[in-house]
Design an enzyme around this catalytic site. Structure first.
Site, PDB file in Angstrom:
ATOM      1  N   THR A   1       8.817 -24.055   6.700  1.00  0.00           N
ATOM      2  CA  THR A   1       8.041 -25.059   5.658  1.00  0.00           C
ATOM      3  C   THR A   1       8.965 -25.507   4.439  1.00  0.00           C
ATOM      4  OG1 THR A   1       7.203 -23.405   3.830  1.00  0.00           O
ATOM      5  CG2 THR A   1       6.055 -23.441   6.173  1.00  0.00           C
TER       6      THR A   1
ATOM      7  N   TYR B   1       7.284 -14.759  -8.821  1.00  0.00           N
ATOM      8  CA  TYR B   1       6.961 -14.857  -7.251  1.00  0.00           C
ATOM      9  C   TYR B   1       6.698 -13.394  -6.866  1.00  0.00           C
ATOM     10  CZ  TYR B   1       6.442 -16.454  -2.586  1.00  0.00           C
ATOM     11  OH  TYR B   1       5.954 -16.486  -1.240  1.00  0.00           O
TER      12      TYR B   1
ATOM     13  N   ASN C   1      -4.420 -18.072   1.599  1.00  0.00           N
ATOM     14  CA  ASN C   1      -3.018 -18.388   1.922  1.00  0.00           C
ATOM     15  C   ASN C   1      -2.296 -19.139   0.785  1.00  0.00           C
ATOM     16  OD1 ASN C   1      -0.780 -19.414   4.138  1.00  0.00           O
ATOM     17  ND2 ASN C   1      -1.697 -21.252   3.448  1.00  0.00           N
TER      18      ASN C   1
ATOM     19  N   LYS D   1       3.463 -11.617  -5.460  1.00  0.00           N
ATOM     20  CA  LYS D   1       2.914 -10.931  -4.094  1.00  0.00           C
ATOM     21  C   LYS D   1       3.072  -9.679  -3.879  1.00  0.00           C
ATOM     22  CE  LYS D   1       2.837 -15.217  -2.211  1.00  0.00           C
ATOM     23  NZ  LYS D   1       1.886 -15.817  -1.350  1.00  0.00           N
TER      24      LYS D   1
END
Ligand code: NAP
Length: 253
Positions: A193, A158, A91, A162
């Site tokens: 988050t 990013y 994760n 991913k």
């Protein structure tokens, strides 16, 4: 909730905050013994303290997913402590600084790729190495709805990392289902988050932004992401192989 992970040993990387912490708590809350991994002792020890306070069993291993030797030590220590490794939730991830491609510093690009993509590979190599010699296992990787499923300006590193996690997950699933190892991914959308807060943004600012940007009208709770992780890690998904489960309130529908 039942006790789907009684007797199981679980590793969670990036377990010192956010989705990883919620995942570690989720697994422990359903009976697993959990090894919480992260680059800083303080945050992962805090997660362990929370789990123990909730009556669960957990311990910490300081380990950086970009270091092959750390991933080897993580799996070795897990097996030494608890006698097995049945489930891994890979994760750990970073968002990086949003930057247009023309201005992207190759070092920043490389760092995001190292953590988000190579980190998953290095973890899986060690996890698969143990699991295939010991009757199989289950792996869930955290990808993102930014990547394979959708793109946003400024997020080249990013998104590329991913999207590659999604592809890596599917290839790994094909490579190792014959070894009894079931591998899938979860692709969260904006989740409650610190990662989903833009610089200087408050929770209320984020709520206002996501009210229109997300069809469901809000941010996901970490529990909503963890629900998908736990399902993919459980026997309930026993015939789900190489899937990348999007949990994003409809953003990429
Ligand atoms: P977070 O709150 O920032 O937590 C990320 C965790 O990863 C932290 O505990 C961090 O440790 C750890 N980490 C960072 N670099 C690491 C490394 N080199 N080795 C091991 N651990 C490392 O973020 P989050 O929102 O929970 O994100 C978890 C995962 O979900 C990430 O893969 C992220 O890309 C993905 N995701 C999040 C969202 C979202 O909106 N939040 C959406 C889609 C996907 P330290 O705190 O000690 O640095």
């Amino acid at each position: 909730m039942g006790r789907r992970f009684e007797g199981k040993v679980v590793v969670v990387t990036g377990g010192g905050a956010g989705i990883g912490r919620a995942s570690a708590r989720g697994f422990a809350g359903e009976g697993a013994r959990v090894v919480v991994a992260g680059p800083r002792g303080e945050s992962i020890e805090e997660t362990v303290g929370i789990i123990e306070g909730e009556g669960g069993v957990a311990s910490a291993v300081v380990a950086d997913v970009t270091r092959a030797e750390d991933m080897a030590r993580l799996v070795r220590t897990t097996v030494e402590r608890y006698g097995a490794l049945h489930i891994a939730h890979n994760n750990a991830g970073i968002f990086g600084k949003p930057t247009p491609v023309g201005d992207l510093d190759p070092a920043d690009w490389q760092h995001v790729l190292d953590v988000n993509l190579t980190g998953v590979l290095l973890a899986m190599r060690e996890e698969v190495g143990h699991m295939r010699a010991h009757g199989g296992g289950v792996i869930v990787n955290t990808a993102s709805n930014i990547g394979y499923h959708g793109r946003r300006p400024g997020m080249a590193a990013y998104a590329a990392s991913k999207a590659a996690v999604s592809a890596l997950t599917k290839v790994a699933a094909l490579d190792h289902i014959g070894d009894g190892i079931r591998i899938n991914a979860v692709s969260p959308g904006a989740t409650d988050t610190t990662m989903s807060l833009r610089p200087g943004e408050s929770d209320a600012d984020r709520a206002a932004r996501l009210a229109t940007a997300v069809p469901a009208g809000r941010v996901a709770s970490t529990q909503e992401i963890v629900n998908a992780v736990l399902w993919l890690a459980s026997e309930e998904s026993s015939f789900v192989v190489g899937h990348d489960l999007v949990v994003d309130g409809g953003v990429t529908a």
